[in-house]
Design an enzyme around this catalytic site. Sequence first.
Site, PDB file in Angstrom:
ATOM      1  CB  CYS A  40       1.780  -2.089  -8.993  1.00 37.15           C
ATOM      2  SG  CYS A  40       3.622  -2.099  -8.398  1.00 37.15           S
TER       3      CYS A  40
ATOM      4  CB  CYS B  72      -1.637   0.046  -6.803  1.00 38.31           C
ATOM      5  SG  CYS B  72      -1.262   1.051  -5.385  1.00 38.31           S
TER       6      CYS B  72
ATOM      7  N   GLY C  46       1.332   4.134  -1.506  1.00 36.02           N
ATOM      8  CA  GLY C  46       2.339   4.440  -2.203  1.00 36.02           C
ATOM      9  C   GLY C  46       3.696   3.682  -1.834  1.00 36.02           C
TER      10      GLY C  46
ATOM     11  CB  CYS D 232     -12.089  -2.985  11.798  1.00 38.93           C
ATOM     12  SG  CYS D 232     -12.543  -4.520  10.611  1.00 38.93           S
TER      13      CYS D 232
ATOM     14  CG  ASP E 217      -4.446   0.156   4.143  1.00 37.44           C
ATOM     15  OD1 ASP E 217      -5.248  -0.666   4.928  1.00 37.44           O
ATOM     16  OD2 ASP E 217      -3.496  -0.139   3.752  1.00 37.44           O
TER      17      ASP E 217
ATOM     18  CB  CYS F  66     -22.133 -15.502   8.248  1.00 37.84           C
ATOM     19  SG  CYS F  66     -21.307 -14.959   6.577  1.00 37.84           S
TER      20      CYS F  66
END
Length: 385
Positions: free
Chosen positions: A22, A25, A70, A262, A278, A329
């Site tokens: 792809c 990716c 993957g 996070c 990731d 912000c």
Amino acid sequence: MSRPRDFQLLIKPVSADCNLACRYCFYRRVAGMYPGASAHRMPRDVLEHMVSAYLAACRTTTATFAWQGGEPLLAGLDFFVDAFGLMAAHGRGGQAVANAVQTNGVLINREWARLFVAYSVLVGVSLDGPRHLHEHYRVGPQGAAFDAVMAGIGCLRDARAEFNLLTMITSHSAPHGAEIYRFLRDQGFTHLQFIPCVEADPHTGEPAPYTVAPEAFGDFMCALFDAWRADGVGEVSVRLFDAIIERELCGRSSLCQLDGPCSGYLVVEHNGDVYPCDFFVRPEWRLGNLVRDDFDALFAGSGAQSPDRAGAARWRDFCAQRAANAPACAECEWLDLCRGGCCKDRLLAGGIDRRTYLCAGHRRFFSHAVDDLRRLAREHMHRRP
């Protein structure tokens, strides 16, 4: 800094290896970090150590293993049978364990579908819409993969496996929000997730050609919302819409972009290396290795087994990023929902302390849809017994 009580594992059992190529990716670049093997696969000792250590460390109601790539199914059916057996062997009495796998769907057959049903695995399948949109960026070595994905979904349906769909929003698909929604709905898909594609060209640092423009992202989400709303609430679940309603009802959300720091999961690479996200699997963000470091050492760097004390500083720095909002912000009426946006999208805008690249799109969508979503939340609350 102690580890959060509530965290999941996002596991890369074959690293960035994939049977498709792809174009958009983001994880393909990780292949350069782990050279020296034509095919990566998590060794059994790493697998067993990961399962046993996480189940021992997890103190939440449910320990969650999320398998991604993957293409994680390249690890093979036997690998997953072994993994599920290790969970049964190392889990504490009464401990609940959940598994989810994100796949391009090409390898799914009846045997895979039966396995997912037997172990109650939630399957996420990537499908970017009808053929002409799905095949634009998602291609295999012998051409496009639309038919193979649909065949895999057919196997899941025949086995009555639980699955949902993940759809990327790209520069090419952005004008087709309503079309994509209606295609997925007409196929009978009822649980949908839409992810904006935001990546930088590695050579120029500018948005990659497939990256969705901020305004186009906002237009896509508005068109999607209008088509979804016209169907009547409850017919189809769209994760972002559900997450906003959930936040109105509960004060927090299961969707990381709407829910503060996070720190909800750790990424585990095939060799046991651990990263905070990731999107940040990069050498400078490596926290340690779970075979050598216990979980407390990975988060706090205080364990006697930890040779990589710098991992604790990286963890603190990573968690602090989310609070480094752009000064503008602070005045935004949508900050409570946007939370400054995903940190990786800020980097494309020029730095972690800048407005998210998608700012204009978020503002467009929130202005269009949030009042209606809040009204739906209030109606749901009033219907409670």
